[in-house]
Enzyme design. Sequence first.
Site, PDB file in Angstrom:
ATOM      1  N   LYS A   1       0.991   4.463   6.744  1.00  0.00           N
ATOM      2  CA  LYS A   1       0.234   5.316   5.820  1.00  0.00           C
ATOM      3  C   LYS A   1       0.794   6.733   5.865  1.00  0.00           C
ATOM      4  O   LYS A   1       1.520   7.104   6.768  1.00  0.00           O
ATOM      5  CB  LYS A   1      -1.254   5.366   6.201  1.00  0.00           C
ATOM      6  CG  LYS A   1      -1.954   4.023   6.267  1.00  0.00           C
ATOM      7  CD  LYS A   1      -2.107   3.372   4.915  1.00  0.00           C
ATOM      8  CE  LYS A   1      -2.794   2.023   5.035  1.00  0.00           C
ATOM      9  NZ  LYS A   1      -2.706   1.238   3.821  1.00  0.00           N
TER      10      LYS A   1
ATOM     11  N   SER B   1       0.806  -1.225   0.000  1.00  0.00           N
ATOM     12  CA  SER B   1       0.000   0.000   0.000  1.00  0.00           C
ATOM     13  C   SER B   1       0.839   1.274   0.000  1.00  0.00           C
ATOM     14  O   SER B   1       0.350   2.321  -0.385  1.00  0.00           O
ATOM     15  CB  SER B   1      -0.964   0.017   1.183  1.00  0.00           C
ATOM     16  OG  SER B   1      -0.275   0.246   2.393  1.00  0.00           O
TER      17      SER B   1
END
Length: 173
Positions: A96, A51
């Site tokens: 993230k 990700s």
Amino acid sequence: FPQAEHMQGHGTYGMLRQLLTSPAAAAAAITTASAAKVTHDFCTATVAGTSMAPTFQTATTILVRHFSPALGQAERGDVVVLRSPEKGSEHTLLTKRVVAVAGDWLYSRDGRLVRVPTQHCWVEGDNASNSNDSTHYGAVPCANVAGTVVAKVWPPAQMGVVADRREEGHSRV
């Protein structure tokens, strides 16, 4: 951090950023930090998943500065390690990028206009096509943020400070 190797280091975050401008200096800094027993402000963690590609690949080892409310909140552009906000996955740690902070309005990746609530942040993976992030679960409580990623430390060819990308996020906020 579960299963994370703790690193003790001396010096400040700014000194660490200076040291990590070259692979040789970074290796020396990490060796010194591992040998010294001064603070528990940093640890290493290993990235799992794609990700955050291309910033991080699976098995990239990162240096994480533990988050402290006394140091303020994460800022737009920071890469953070956080506890998953999803029910049943609260013990899972995610990596993230902070795209927006409390009070910001932004256009989410799916086109919605969203306001980030107080004491929350909006996080996304750099790999938009393969990231389960705030686009799916909404803004994340700042209390879920466990630390800020400072540098890549393994593999050696990728060693260095992690770019914050603050300017890139402004186009959607």
